[in-house]
Design an enzyme around this catalytic site. Structure first.
Site, PDB file in Angstrom:
ATOM      1  N   GLY A 110       0.733  -1.078   0.116  1.00 15.35           N
ATOM      2  CA  GLY A 110       0.165  -0.075   0.149  1.00 15.35           C
ATOM      3  C   GLY A 110       0.751   1.172  -0.124  1.00 15.35           C
ATOM      4  N   GLY A 141       5.546   4.603  -8.611  1.00 13.35           N
ATOM      5  CA  GLY A 141       6.387   3.453  -8.928  1.00 13.35           C
ATOM      6  C   GLY A 141       5.681   2.157  -9.138  1.00 13.35           C
ATOM      7  N   HIS A 142       4.522   2.062  -8.277  1.00 11.04           N
ATOM      8  CA  HIS A 142       3.618   1.021  -8.199  1.00 11.04           C
ATOM      9  C   HIS A 142       2.862   0.963  -9.447  1.00 11.04           C
ATOM     10  CE1 HIS A 142       4.128   1.336  -3.536  1.00 11.04           C
ATOM     11  NE2 HIS A 142       4.302  -0.110  -4.000  1.00 11.04           N
ATOM     12  N   GLN A 144       7.537  -9.672   7.853  1.00  8.17           N
ATOM     13  CA  GLN A 144       8.754  -9.353   7.179  1.00  8.17           C
ATOM     14  C   GLN A 144       9.486  -8.135   7.865  1.00  8.17           C
ATOM     15  OE1 GLN A 144       6.639  -8.298   3.287  1.00  8.17           O
ATOM     16  NE2 GLN A 144       8.134  -6.955   3.179  1.00  8.17           N
ATOM     17  N   GLY A 154       9.486  -4.334  -8.680  1.00 10.19           N
ATOM     18  CA  GLY A 154      10.538  -3.399  -8.948  1.00 10.19           C
ATOM     19  C   GLY A 154      11.990  -3.933  -8.743  1.00 10.19           C
ATOM     20  N   GLU A 155      12.813  -3.372  -9.558  1.00 11.35           N
ATOM     21  CA  GLU A 155      14.240  -3.428  -9.288  1.00 11.35           C
ATOM     22  C   GLU A 155      14.804  -2.632  -8.099  1.00 11.35           C
ATOM     23  OE1 GLU A 155      16.267  -3.067 -12.909  1.00 11.35           O
ATOM     24  OE2 GLU A 155      16.155  -5.052 -13.423  1.00 11.35           O
ATOM     25  N   ASP A 197      14.014  -3.199  -5.038  1.00 12.06           N
ATOM     26  CA  ASP A 197      14.041  -4.036  -4.112  1.00 12.06           C
ATOM     27  C   ASP A 197      14.984  -5.362  -5.027  1.00 12.06           C
ATOM     28  OD1 ASP A 197      12.903  -3.146  -1.729  1.00 12.06           O
ATOM     29  OD2 ASP A 197      11.166  -2.881  -3.051  1.00 12.06           O
ATOM     30  N   MET A 232      11.735   5.968  -6.020  1.00 11.60           N
ATOM     31  CA  MET A 232      10.280   6.025  -5.316  1.00 11.60           C
ATOM     32  C   MET A 232      10.055   4.971  -4.328  1.00 11.60           C
ATOM     33  SD  MET A 232       7.709   7.363  -7.896  1.00 11.60           S
ATOM     34  CE  MET A 232       8.039   8.710  -8.966  1.00 11.60           C
ATOM     35  N   ARG A 248       8.030   4.783   1.872  1.00  8.76           N
ATOM     36  CA  ARG A 248       8.501   5.250   2.953  1.00  8.76           C
ATOM     37  C   ARG A 248       8.809   6.875   2.808  1.00  8.76           C
ATOM     38  NH1 ARG A 248      10.710   0.796   6.180  1.00  8.76           N
ATOM     39  NH2 ARG A 248      10.543  -1.074   5.126  1.00  8.76           N
TER      40      ARG A 248
END
Ligand code: PAF
Length: 282
Positions: free
Chosen positions: A31, A36-37, A61, A149-150, A152, A186, A189
């Site tokens: 969420g 980016g999402h 996590q 996404g890269e 992470d 992005m 946080r």
């Protein structure tokens, strides 16, 4: 927009969509959605007729209770944002009980050592939590394609490993990092950054870019020491780690090999907000 909170109900809905011949794309999220999402969802819409987006702050996590408590939860705004993207999005926003059925514990995974590098070293148990939730979500949503996404990058490598080892019938698609105009990667946080940290956080990407430039002529050790010095001089940002790693093993490079592909990875504290980023080097 259809929003499901129950795994059996969304499971039944997806089964009927599949029977009608729909291809299902999936973007799992925690969420606090941002561009980016949305870029992952838009990428998914190119190859799938329906995109499922899960919104679930996964407790297993987090290695830090304060971080879990403070993680932004903005479901209504998230749904509004998704409505601006497409009508062909289905949301799954479960409760902790719907996912964990009263036993909120992570399963233990063996990701062939990928889980012990970088984030795994600094956030104990993090990837067991990620593996547990992503595997469960894949079992519920049964997507044809799933998008990550890269930013992470280590998570993406671990999810590919999860799919390979457990022979999960899903194609994992990695998508480029989406950045603010000032270069900051992005992240959900970012909204929690205090103004002075928002102003200084682009320094992270600027430093990664300089490391990338140096990579052609300098050794990994020299670049690492240089980055450490830049952060030691910085008043606000605190470096947790900077490493140059082989993209396949994620192990820190000792001596460069021209046949291998490398990336630089960084984790930085901006006040109490932990930011990560990475960049391709060759
Ligand atoms: O990247 C994230 O937001 C999370 O780790 C994920 C993949 C949604 C699992 O909770």
């Amino acid at each position: 927009m259809l929003v499901f909170t129950n795994k059996n109900k969304i499971g039944a809905h997806i089964s009927s969509l599949k029977k009608e011949g729909n291809k299902i794309g999936f973007v799992p999220t925690m969420g606090a959605l941002h561009q980016g999402h949305l870029s992952l969802i838009k990428e998914g819409l190119l190859n799938n007729s329906v995109m499922v987006v899960s919104i679930f702050v996964n407790p297993t996590q987090f290695d830090n209770v304060t971080d879990l408590d403070k993680y932004p939860r903005t479901l209504e705004a998230d749904i509004k944002l998704l409505e601006t993207v497409s009508e062909n999005i289905v949301v799954y926003a479960p409760s902790v009980d719907d996912i964990y059925e009263g036993d909120t514990r992570a399963q233990s995974f063996n990701f062939d050592g990928l889980e012990f590098e970088m984030e795994g070293r600094f956030r104990k148990g993090h990837f067991d939590g990620v593996g547990t939730i992503v595997k469960r979500l894949f079992e519920i949503v049964k997507p044809d394609n799933a998008y990550f996404g890269e930013k992470d990058f280590q998570q993406l490598a671990i999810i590919r490993k999860l799919v390979e080892k457990h022979q999960l019938p899903v194609i994992v698609v990695g998508c480029e990092i989406h950045r603010e105009a000032n270069g900051l990667a992005m992240s959900s946080r970012n909204v929690r950054l205090k103004p002075e940290y928002s102003l200084s956080a682009p320094f992270i990407y600027k430093t990664l870019k300089s490391a990338q430039e140096k990579f052609g002529t300098k050794s990994a050790n020299i670049i690492t020491e240089w980055v450490q010095k830049q952060f030691a001089k910085h008043d606000l940002l605190e470096l947790e780690y900077f490493i140059i790693a082989d993209v396949d093993t994620l192990k820190t490079v000792k001596r460069k090999n021209k046949n291998k592909t490398y990336r630089a990875f960084i984790a930085v504290y901006a006040g109490d907000i932990r930011l990560i980023d990475n960049i391709a080097l060759n």
